[in-house]
Design an enzyme around this catalytic site. Structure first.
Site, PDB file in Angstrom:
ATOM      1  N   ARG A 173       0.827  -1.204   0.000  1.00 46.38           N
ATOM      2  CA  ARG A 173       0.000   0.000   0.000  1.00 46.38           C
ATOM      3  C   ARG A 173       0.870   1.266   0.000  1.00 46.38           C
ATOM      4  O   ARG A 173       2.001   1.258   0.492  1.00 46.38           O
ATOM      5  CB  ARG A 173      -0.933  -0.003   1.210  1.00 46.38           C
ATOM      6  CG  ARG A 173      -0.223   0.233   2.535  1.00 46.38           C
ATOM      7  CD  ARG A 173      -1.219   0.251   3.682  1.00 46.38           C
ATOM      8  NE  ARG A 173      -0.608   0.678   4.921  1.00 46.38           N
ATOM      9  CZ  ARG A 173      -0.598  -0.027   6.039  1.00 46.38           C
ATOM     10  NH1 ARG A 173      -1.142  -1.231   6.061  1.00 46.38           N
ATOM     11  NH2 ARG A 173      -0.034   0.452   7.136  1.00 46.38           N
ATOM     12  N   ASP A 281      -6.893  -1.904   7.873  1.00 48.56           N
ATOM     13  CA  ASP A 281      -6.229  -2.975   7.137  1.00 48.56           C
ATOM     14  C   ASP A 281      -7.075  -4.239   7.021  1.00 48.56           C
ATOM     15  O   ASP A 281      -8.202  -4.308   7.536  1.00 48.56           O
ATOM     16  CB  ASP A 281      -4.890  -3.304   7.818  1.00 48.56           C
ATOM     17  CG  ASP A 281      -3.785  -3.585   6.818  1.00 48.56           C
ATOM     18  OD1 ASP A 281      -4.048  -4.276   5.823  1.00 48.56           O
ATOM     19  OD2 ASP A 281      -2.667  -3.105   7.033  1.00 48.56           O
TER      20      ASP A 281
END
Length: 481
Positions: A173, A281
């Site tokens: 990410r 997450d």
């Protein structure tokens, strides 16, 4: 097979597996909220194409891989297990007994030759070149209210080892700091992080290229737990049944998939860190803020009319479960090469890949279940497995009710639970120390006298085979009311 992301989206549309969202929807929380509801609906919900993300002229695609059917379509198979069998045959070729048998093997030999990627000069991802491009022109999502900002969540990050030149592709990410910089979330166990450590040791800048929205097999391959040093493009070539076309970047000495919708070119400097996070997450929890390398943008290349492919992670089940399911099935034959006694394995969605692993085995000797636990904790990315449950071969590891029943009736906690310490996932906040913590193995197999069990083990309650067949026939004729 689908040639590119546009082809895949069109195919999903034809099959009525895609929902088009025509009204404006904001990349700031709204697209993620709609996607979350789709992921948690029956069967993983539809793939989504947001045609008018508020403030942008680039459509956003989410949840494309978020069902078993769409995952199989992306990989060009009817069943994931069919592909697993093909991988098994590729890894275990039989010696031909004669000329005819040798001729039958020629297609497999050709398949091996066709795994290697090839370089092309012209590519759709170079239709527009923006050396002064800004990340603010892309509809990058902020997914959850406490996220530190927008995050690129489905990038294919390309790097090369500065010493060996070995390529790595990973999905890491990227928090957007401004129009020209992002964080690079390289967890310490990943290939990209290793390349960066080498670059820091050599005091060199590490070039990076980021592919967004390439052909459908590639986003999966970037998430696959490939053995270290093995090029993910080899797996992609195998899955696509053709050589993957790559093109050289404009400002860095790397190649990216020619079919990419958008490419971000840039670099990370040795020693440079910036605070990244929090981020909602795949654990379903916000990851803790920490310092990570900084990606500097040097160029954006893209198609004239690109689509921004992204994914949303959060409380399971989400789209990433199906990407993990593909790895579960495809890598089972490879694991069996080391552990042939394994019958099946399963990573439940709620276990978010590493928290819970269920394995069935053909038990052959005393302590066999403990051998499997220890093997998993020493095997590639399976080392992150926090809880490993081992059951006998007659237990369906995909039936969580059956597994819970077997665990509840087959274990004595004082005897059958094994505790140890070792590497854990960087995102495991339950561990006392970062990336290092406890693990648990549960032996839920039937116990033998040679394992110290002195009593007789009870048998399962079930009817006879003949009566079962007759009961099935009678039940099929029943009509309620």
């Amino acid at each position: 097979m689908h040639n590119d992301l546009n082809d895949f989206i069109a195919d999903l549309d034809r099959r009525r597996l895609l929902a088009r969202v025509a009204e404006p929807v904001s990349p700031d929380l709204e697209i993620a909220a709609v996607t979350d509801r789709a992921c948690k609906s029956a069967g993983g919900g539809p793939a989504l194409l947001f045609e008018q993300p508020s403030g942008f002229d680039i459509p956003v695609a989410t949840n494309l891989y978020g069902s078993l059917e769409r995952m199989c379509l992306a990989l060009g198979v009817n069943r994931l297990d069919d592909l697993a069998k093909e991988i098994d045959q590729l890894m275990t070729p039989q010696m031909p007994e004669g000329v005819m048998e040798a001729l039958k093997m020629l297609p497999m030999v050709g398949r091996l030759r066709d795994l290697m990627p090839k370089t092309v000069k012209d590519a759709p991802c170079h239709e527009v070149v923006q050396r002064d491009g800004s990340l603010e022109s892309l509809p990058i999502l902020k997914c959850w209210p406490e996220d530190a900002g927008p995050f690129v969540t489905f990038p294919l990050v390309f790097t090369k080892d500065p010493e060996t030149g070995v390529r790595n592709i990973g999905t890491y990410r990227m928090q957007v700091f401004d129009g020209r910089t992002t964080a690079m979330h390289w967890q310490r166990h990943k290939g990209g992080a290793h390349h960066y450590r080498v670059a820091e040791r050599l005091r060199r800048r590490l070039e990076v290229a980021v592919s967004l929205g390439p052909e459908p097999v590639l986003p999966y391959c970037a998430t696959a737990p490939m053995p270290e040093g093995i090029d993910e493009l080899l797996l992609a070539g195998f899955l696509a049944r053709r050589r993957i076309e790559m093109v050289g970047c404009v400002t860095v000495a790397l190649e990216v998939p020619a079919t990419s919708q958008i490419v971000l070119e840039g670099y990370v400097e040795p020693g440079e860190r910036r605070r990244e996070g929090p981020f909602g997450d795949h654990t379903g929890l916000y990851s803790q803020p920490d310092d990570f390398p900084v990606f500097h943008l040097t160029c954006i290349t893209r198609r004239k009319r690109p689509t921004y492919l992204t994914t949303v992670v959060g409380v399971p089940p989400m789209e990433d479960y199906y990407l993990g399911l593909a790895s579960e099935r495809l890598f089972l034959p490879m694991i069996r090469k080391t552990l042939p006694e394994i019958v099946d394995m399963h990573f439940p969605a709620a276990g978010i890949f590493h928290n819970l692993v269920i394995v069935s085995i053909d038990k052959r000797f005393p302590g066999h279940a403990r051998k499997i636990m220890n093997a998993f904790w020493g095997l590639g990315q399976l080392m992150f497995s926090k809880t490993v449950i081992v059951v006998d071969r007659d237990v369906d590891v995909h039936n969580l009710n059956e597994v819970a029943w077997i665990v509840g009736t087959h274990i004595d906690p004082l005897r059958d639970v094994q505790m140890t310490r070792g590497p854990v996932d960087d995102l495991d906040d339950a561990a006392d120390l970062p990336a290092y913590g406890g693990k648990m193995g549960i032996d839920a197999t039937r116990k033998w006298a040679s394992e110290g069990y002195a009593r007789s083990w009870p048998g399962r309650v079930m009817t006879t085979e003949a009566v079962g067949r007759r009961a099935e026939a009678i039940f099929a004729r029943l009509r309620p009311g």
